[in-house]
Design a protein around this motif. Sequence first.
Motif, PDB file in Angstrom:
ATOM      1  N   MET A 100      -3.365   9.041  40.574  1.00 23.52           N
ATOM      2  CA  MET A 100      -3.737   9.540  39.246  1.00 23.52           C
ATOM      3  C   MET A 100      -2.586   9.316  38.287  1.00 23.52           C
ATOM      4  O   MET A 100      -1.433   9.626  38.595  1.00 23.52           O
ATOM      5  N   LYS A 101      -2.893   8.787  37.112  1.00 24.04           N
ATOM      6  CA  LYS A 101      -1.900   8.553  36.072  1.00 24.04           C
ATOM      7  C   LYS A 101      -2.119   9.545  34.932  1.00 24.04           C
ATOM      8  O   LYS A 101      -3.219   9.620  34.377  1.00 24.04           O
ATOM      9  N   ILE A 102      -1.075  10.292  34.601  1.00 25.79           N
ATOM     10  CA  ILE A 102      -1.143  11.267  33.523  1.00 25.79           C
ATOM     11  C   ILE A 102      -0.139  10.860  32.445  1.00 25.79           C
ATOM     12  O   ILE A 102       1.047  10.649  32.741  1.00 25.79           O
ATOM     13  N   ALA A 103      -0.621  10.729  31.212  1.00 30.20           N
ATOM     14  CA  ALA A 103       0.206  10.311  30.080  1.00 30.20           C
ATOM     15  C   ALA A 103       0.356  11.449  29.084  1.00 30.20           C
ATOM     16  O   ALA A 103      -0.531  12.296  28.945  1.00 30.20           O
ATOM     17  N   SER A 104       1.480  11.436  28.371  1.00 33.50           N
ATOM     18  CA  SER A 104       1.725  12.399  27.300  1.00 33.50           C
ATOM     19  C   SER A 104       2.285  11.646  26.105  1.00 33.50           C
ATOM     20  O   SER A 104       3.150  10.779  26.250  1.00 33.50           O
ATOM     21  N   TRP A 105       1.791  12.017  24.892  1.00 34.57           N
ATOM     22  CA  TRP A 105       2.193  11.270  23.695  1.00 34.57           C
ATOM     23  C   TRP A 105       2.034  12.152  22.461  1.00 34.57           C
ATOM     24  O   TRP A 105       0.940  12.639  22.181  1.00 34.57           O
ATOM     25  N   ASN A 106       3.121  12.353  21.731  1.00 37.96           N
ATOM     26  CA  ASN A 106       3.030  12.947  20.399  1.00 37.96           C
ATOM     27  C   ASN A 106       2.584  11.830  19.469  1.00 37.96           C
ATOM     28  O   ASN A 106       3.354  10.921  19.157  1.00 37.96           O
ATOM     29  N   ILE A 107       1.352  11.898  19.007  1.00 41.02           N
ATOM     30  CA  ILE A 107       0.742  10.776  18.302  1.00 41.02           C
ATOM     31  C   ILE A 107       0.936  10.859  16.787  1.00 41.02           C
ATOM     32  O   ILE A 107       0.723   9.860  16.077  1.00 41.02           O
ATOM     33  N   ASN A 108       1.321  12.039  16.267  1.00 40.94           N
ATOM     34  CA  ASN A 108       1.585  12.174  14.828  1.00 40.94           C
ATOM     35  C   ASN A 108       0.373  11.742  13.997  1.00 40.94           C
ATOM     36  O   ASN A 108       0.463  10.869  13.140  1.00 40.94           O
ATOM     37  N   SER A 109      -0.758  12.350  14.278  1.00 39.64           N
ATOM     38  CA  SER A 109      -2.065  12.144  13.629  1.00 39.64           C
ATOM     39  C   SER A 109      -2.940  11.177  14.431  1.00 39.64           C
ATOM     40  O   SER A 109      -2.779   9.958  14.351  1.00 39.64           O
TER      41      SER A 109
END
Length: 260
Positions: free
Chosen positions: A1-10
């Motif tokens: 399982m691949k889990i990603a995290s990203w502050n996308i800023n909108s």
Amino acid sequence: MKIASWNINSVRFRIGIVEQFLREQAPDILCLQETKVIDPDFPHAPFEALGYRHNFINGQRMHHGVAILSKVPLVEDDRLDWQANGEARHLGVRLPNGVRLENVYVPAGGDIPDRELNPKFGQKLDFIERMTRWSESLRGPAILTGDFNIAPLECDVWNHKALLDVVSHTPVEVAALGGLQAAHGWVDLGRSFIAAPERYYTWWSYRAKDWEASDRGRRLDHMWASPEVARAATAHRVHEPCRSWIKPSDHVPIVTEFDF
């Protein structure tokens, strides 16, 4: 399982690079921070078209909001108000195997590292203190990820001495984050695979004319796990090229792979 995290800023303004990332990397779960959209206006269709049909949203106008988009079924677990003012900064779900996944957007804390002169800095420290108390009582396997807005190690910033008095790398913030980590025995998955003192950044200011050439980065985004979950982690990557995509966020995604 691949889990990603990203502050996308909108998420609406940058939906194009989100789609590009999902097509190229195909994580099973994507945790977003700073979505900047209320729940009724969240752009569900692009995610569903790419197979992300199990989605949980905690939205808000301004600079807040978190979301978890998943290809696998999830059960919503909680939405905690660690800011104590109603801001949408947390979303927790439970994976099919019982592991809790907690997505958090810690406040930036303003510009002055003094709670008397800058109430936002005090709110940030209080936020982390509430997370710490929560971590102390947490039971069972869990993953804690998101934009923590703190770069704890000297090698997590481009210049340790220059940033000692800059919010995100001050000793008081680093100590607070250390207390949070110790409260549950959280394992820092990023530094488990990218060992200090190796360079590791996830954020570069928009102010830099050429972010890559100046490389004045900080590691503000993290993925932690309880010890039993950390043992299942098999890889961790930082996707720096995303910082150069069209209409980029000032953060880049981090992805951890788990053998479960």
